[in-house]
Design a protein around this motif. Structure first.
Motif, PDB file in Angstrom:
ATOM      1  N   GLU A   1       0.832  -1.197   0.000  1.00 14.34           N
ATOM      2  CA  GLU A   1       0.000   0.000   0.000  1.00 14.34           C
ATOM      3  C   GLU A   1       0.868   1.250   0.000  1.00 14.34           C
ATOM      4  O   GLU A   1       1.872   1.316   0.712  1.00 14.34           O
ATOM      5  CB  GLU A   1      -0.915   0.015   1.227  1.00 14.34           C
ATOM      6  CG  GLU A   1      -1.933  -1.100   1.222  1.00 14.34           C
ATOM      7  CD  GLU A   1      -2.881  -1.038   2.401  1.00 14.34           C
ATOM      8  OE1 GLU A   1      -2.752  -0.125   3.247  1.00 14.34           O
ATOM      9  OE2 GLU A   1      -3.759  -1.909   2.474  1.00 14.34           O
ATOM     10  N   ASP A   2       0.451   2.244  -0.780  1.00 10.32           N
ATOM     11  CA  ASP A   2       1.069   3.563  -0.791  1.00 10.32           C
ATOM     12  C   ASP A   2       0.349   4.383   0.273  1.00 10.32           C
ATOM     13  O   ASP A   2      -0.828   4.709   0.121  1.00 10.32           O
ATOM     14  CB  ASP A   2       0.919   4.202  -2.183  1.00 10.32           C
ATOM     15  CG  ASP A   2       1.570   5.561  -2.307  1.00 10.32           C
ATOM     16  OD1 ASP A   2       1.587   6.316  -1.307  1.00 10.32           O
ATOM     17  OD2 ASP A   2       2.045   5.882  -3.414  1.00 10.32           O
ATOM     18  N   LEU A   3       1.041   4.684   1.367  1.00 11.97           N
ATOM     19  CA  LEU A   3       0.418   5.419   2.467  1.00 11.97           C
ATOM     20  C   LEU A   3       0.124   6.873   2.091  1.00 11.97           C
ATOM     21  O   LEU A   3      -0.884   7.436   2.520  1.00 11.97           O
ATOM     22  CB  LEU A   3       1.326   5.388   3.697  1.00 11.97           C
ATOM     23  CG  LEU A   3       1.560   4.020   4.322  1.00 11.97           C
ATOM     24  CD1 LEU A   3       2.602   4.123   5.424  1.00 11.97           C
ATOM     25  CD2 LEU A   3       0.260   3.449   4.854  1.00 11.97           C
ATOM     26  N   THR A   4       1.012   7.465   1.308  1.00 11.63           N
ATOM     27  CA  THR A   4       0.855   8.871   0.934  1.00 11.63           C
ATOM     28  C   THR A   4      -0.381   9.068   0.062  1.00 11.63           C
ATOM     29  O   THR A   4      -1.148  10.011   0.264  1.00 11.63           O
ATOM     30  CB  THR A   4       2.118   9.366   0.194  1.00 11.63           C
ATOM     31  OG1 THR A   4       3.266   9.085   1.005  1.00 11.63           O
ATOM     32  CG2 THR A   4       2.052  10.850  -0.083  1.00 11.63           C
ATOM     33  N   ALA A   5      -0.587   8.170  -0.893  1.00 12.28           N
ATOM     34  CA  ALA A   5      -1.724   8.280  -1.813  1.00 12.28           C
ATOM     35  C   ALA A   5      -2.949   7.502  -1.343  1.00 12.28           C
ATOM     36  O   ALA A   5      -3.986   7.518  -2.000  1.00 12.28           O
ATOM     37  CB  ALA A   5      -1.317   7.791  -3.201  1.00 12.28           C
ATOM     38  N   SER A   6      -2.825   6.789  -0.217  1.00 14.78           N
ATOM     39  CA  SER A   6      -3.921   5.951   0.294  1.00 14.78           C
ATOM     40  C   SER A   6      -4.447   5.010  -0.785  1.00 14.78           C
ATOM     41  O   SER A   6      -5.641   4.953  -1.067  1.00 14.78           O
ATOM     42  CB  SER A   6      -5.069   6.809   0.831  1.00 14.78           C
ATOM     43  OG  SER A   6      -4.625   7.589   1.911  1.00 14.78           O
ATOM     44  N   SER A   7      -3.511   4.251  -1.407  1.00 19.55           N
ATOM     45  CA  SER A   7      -3.922   3.324  -2.461  1.00 19.55           C
ATOM     46  C   SER A   7      -3.176   2.000  -2.341  1.00 19.55           C
ATOM     47  O   SER A   7      -2.072   1.931  -1.810  1.00 19.55           O
ATOM     48  CB  SER A   7      -3.667   3.936  -3.837  1.00 19.55           C
ATOM     49  OG  SER A   7      -2.281   4.154  -4.031  1.00 19.55           O
ATOM     50  N   THR A   8      -3.808   0.959  -2.855  1.00 18.62           N
ATOM     51  CA  THR A   8      -3.193  -0.366  -2.911  1.00 18.62           C
ATOM     52  C   THR A   8      -2.420  -0.472  -4.218  1.00 18.62           C
ATOM     53  O   THR A   8      -2.962  -0.203  -5.287  1.00 18.62           O
ATOM     54  CB  THR A   8      -4.262  -1.465  -2.826  1.00 18.62           C
ATOM     55  OG1 THR A   8      -4.951  -1.328  -1.581  1.00 18.62           O
ATOM     56  CG2 THR A   8      -3.638  -2.850  -2.919  1.00 18.62           C
TER      57      THR A   8
ATOM     58  N   ASP B   1       6.887   8.827  -2.039  1.00 18.62           N
ATOM     59  CA  ASP B   1       5.738   8.337  -1.279  1.00 18.62           C
ATOM     60  C   ASP B   1       6.178   7.260  -0.294  1.00 18.62           C
ATOM     61  O   ASP B   1       7.089   6.485  -0.565  1.00 18.62           O
ATOM     62  CB  ASP B   1       4.657   7.759  -2.198  1.00 18.62           C
ATOM     63  CG  ASP B   1       3.772   8.822  -2.821  1.00 18.62           C
ATOM     64  OD1 ASP B   1       4.082  10.016  -2.690  1.00 18.62           O
ATOM     65  OD2 ASP B   1       2.769   8.434  -3.463  1.00 18.62           O
ATOM     66  N   SER B   2       5.524   7.198   0.857  1.00 19.38           N
ATOM     67  CA  SER B   2       5.772   6.165   1.851  1.00 19.38           C
ATOM     68  C   SER B   2       4.869   4.966   1.572  1.00 19.38           C
ATOM     69  O   SER B   2       3.710   5.131   1.174  1.00 19.38           O
ATOM     70  CB  SER B   2       5.473   6.693   3.255  1.00 19.38           C
ATOM     71  OG  SER B   2       6.357   7.733   3.576  1.00 19.38           O
ATOM     72  N   ALA B   3       5.408   3.760   1.784  1.00 18.16           N
ATOM     73  CA  ALA B   3       4.640   2.547   1.516  1.00 18.16           C
ATOM     74  C   ALA B   3       4.891   1.513   2.612  1.00 18.16           C
ATOM     75  O   ALA B   3       5.884   1.596   3.350  1.00 18.16           O
ATOM     76  CB  ALA B   3       5.010   1.976   0.150  1.00 18.16           C
TER      77      ALA B   3
ATOM     78  N   THR C   1       7.964   0.898   7.279  1.00 15.86           N
ATOM     79  CA  THR C   1       7.639   1.842   6.217  1.00 15.86           C
ATOM     80  C   THR C   1       8.872   2.051   5.345  1.00 15.86           C
ATOM     81  O   THR C   1       9.979   2.144   5.847  1.00 15.86           O
ATOM     82  CB  THR C   1       7.168   3.185   6.821  1.00 15.86           C
ATOM     83  OG1 THR C   1       6.044   2.938   7.660  1.00 15.86           O
ATOM     84  CG2 THR C   1       6.782   4.172   5.730  1.00 15.86           C
TER      85      THR C   1
END
Length: 106
Positions: free
Chosen positions: A48-55, A79-81, A102
């Motif tokens: 998951e990409d934490l910055t973009a809130s996406s899988t 981006d953080s993941a 992370t």
């Protein structure tokens, strides 16, 4: 009785910049502890990409029999993941691990 096995968090071994169909991407490699996985079950990895809130992995990537895994995912530099391990049973997805450490996408 319900299955009580919970996977360990994935270990991220490397994150490398690449491109995929001309778009920024990352090759993420890792390992997963397979000791204790019930016979007939397997483990997949979800990133998951934490910055973009996406899988980033849809569907999740399979863990090889030696505990290694690799994923090529879209990458937004900086981006953080995180990654999760999910137990797959004969009937459905099972328990999910705690998140990996992370890491930053290239």
């Amino acid at each position: 009785m319900a299955n009580q096995f919970i996977p360990q968090p994935p270990v991220i071994v490397s994150v490398k910049k690449t491109s995929f169909f001309g778009q920024p991407a990352a090759i993420i490699s890792g390992t997963e502890d397979l000791s204790g996985v019930p016979s007939g079950d397997s483990i997949v990895i979800k990133i998951e990409d934490l910055t973009a809130s996406s899988t980033l992995t849809n569907p999740p990537v399979a863990v090889n029999s030696d505990g290694t895994w690799n994923a090529v995912v879209p990458s937004t530099s900086g981006d953080s993941a995180i990654a999760f391990a999910i137990l797959i049973t004969s009937t459905s997805p099972g328990p999910t691990s705690d998140p990996s450490v992370t890491f930053v996408l290239p």
